[in-house]
Scaffold this motif. Structure first.
Motif, short mmCIF file in Angstrom:
data_model
loop_
_atom_site.label_atom_id
_atom_site.label_comp_id
_atom_site.label_asym_id
_atom_site.label_seq_id
_atom_site.Cartn_x
_atom_site.Cartn_y
_atom_site.Cartn_z
N THR A 1 0.83 -1.19 0.00
CA THR A 1 0.00 0.00 0.00
C THR A 1 0.88 1.26 0.00
N SER A 2 0.47 2.24 -0.79
CA SER A 2 1.30 3.43 -0.95
C SER A 2 1.47 4.20 0.35
N GLY A 3 0.48 4.10 1.26
CA GLY A 3 0.58 4.83 2.51
C GLY A 3 1.73 4.39 3.39
N LEU B 1 -3.99 5.24 9.35
CA LEU B 1 -4.18 5.40 7.92
C LEU B 1 -5.58 5.97 7.69
N ALA C 1 -8.32 8.12 4.80
CA ALA C 1 -8.62 8.65 3.47
C ALA C 1 -9.18 10.06 3.62
N ILE D 1 -1.28 9.07 8.43
CA ILE D 1 -0.91 8.97 7.02
C ILE D 1 -2.18 9.12 6.21
N LEU D 2 -2.19 10.12 5.35
CA LEU D 2 -3.38 10.47 4.58
C LEU D 2 -3.26 10.04 3.12
N TYR D 3 -4.30 9.40 2.64
CA TYR D 3 -4.46 9.10 1.22
C TYR D 3 -5.49 10.08 0.64
N VAL E 1 0.73 11.01 -0.96
CA VAL E 1 0.59 10.49 0.40
C VAL E 1 1.14 11.55 1.34
N VAL F 1 2.15 12.55 5.36
CA VAL F 1 2.48 12.06 6.69
C VAL F 1 2.50 13.23 7.65
#
Length: 263
Positions: free
Chosen positions: A132-134, A156, A158, A182-184, A243, A245
């Motif tokens: 996962t990219s996060g 994590l 969204a 960590i934001l998507y 992404v 942080v």
């Protein structure tokens, strides 16, 4: 690619009429799992999203059908219902169907929705996790998700539904945990999110970092602090996918990145 049988003795066959929900990782084809490569070489039909690197699609077996079914925030995109129907329709034709998604299919990838649709229709499926990219994008930028010195948990989240008023105070509550977030999919709502984090008790000096187009040629990394985050993203023209942080671990990039060798 041929895999040594003493290391990988068997791979499951992709049966006709079966669907595999596969994670393609954060972009760089070298970060694919071995099982994902096996799926690409086996599928009759590949239905991929917008964040799958075009180089990954070149690993598909000759003659495989390729369908684009990408969803991008703020841009014309197919409805999830239509994507589900396409997956089901192709599987009913007894094709070996690969639903290929950036990152991991079950981490903000709508893989759970697609799996439920397959269950309703009685279609067998397999899940192949991906990076996962996060987690992968920060790691490759020199930002560990956790360290004993900085945090004992990581969140994590969204960000594309930050304007949803169904859960008032949710962002403030995340900030109140004191753990890195960590934001998507958060660029469009970043001013609202950062304001909520400040109301929730995070200091303006809290370290923050943004990794845009992770692992690609257009990758950009911004190191800043929470109080300046939204303004700097706008001023520097940082674009999605990105992404973000927010937390003490973001400051570790300045320590670790100078000594890192990138893939």
């Amino acid at each position: 690619m041929d895999f040594p049988p003493d290391i990988f003795p068997t791979f499951p066959d992709m049966a006709p009429g079966e669907v595999w929900l596969v994670g393609a990782g954060p972009g760089d084809p070298r970060l694919l799992t071995v099982m994902a490569i096996h799926a690409l070489r086996s599928a009759d039909c590949i239905i991929h999203d917008a964040l799958v690197d075009t180089r990954i699609l070149r690993l598909a077996r000759e003659g495989a059908e390729i369908h684009f079914a990408g969803k991008r925030g703020g841009k014309p995109s197919p409805h999830q219902r239509d994507i589900n129907e396409l997956i089901v329709a192709e599987a009913r034709k007894k094709k070996r169907v690969l639903r290929l998604k950036g990152g991991d299919p079950f981490v903000f990838g709508r893989g759970g929705e697609e799996a439920r649709a397959l269950v309703r229709e009685g279609i067998p499926f397999r899940v192949v996790p991906g990076l996962t990219s996060g987690l992968a994008a920060p790691a490759l930028a020199g930002i560990p998700a956790t360290t004993r010195e900085t945090n004992h948990a990581v969140i994590l989240a969204a960000g594309h539904r930050a304007d949803d008023d169904s859960a008032p105070g949710a962002w403030e509550a995340l900030a109140a945990t004191g753990q890195p977030i960590i934001l998507y999919m958060a660029l469009a709502q970043l001013p609202q999110i950062t304001a909520a984090f400040l109301r929730g008790g995070l200091a303006p000096e809290t370290p923050a970092a943004v990794i845009s187009h992770a692992t690609g040629e257009e990758e950009r990394i911004l190191e800043t602090r929470l109080g300046d985050l939204a303004a700097e993203v706008k001023a520097r023209g940082i674009e999605a996918p990105a992404v973000i942080v927010v937390g003490a671990n973001a400051a570790l990039r300045s320590v670790l990145a100078p000594g890192m060798v990138r893939p």
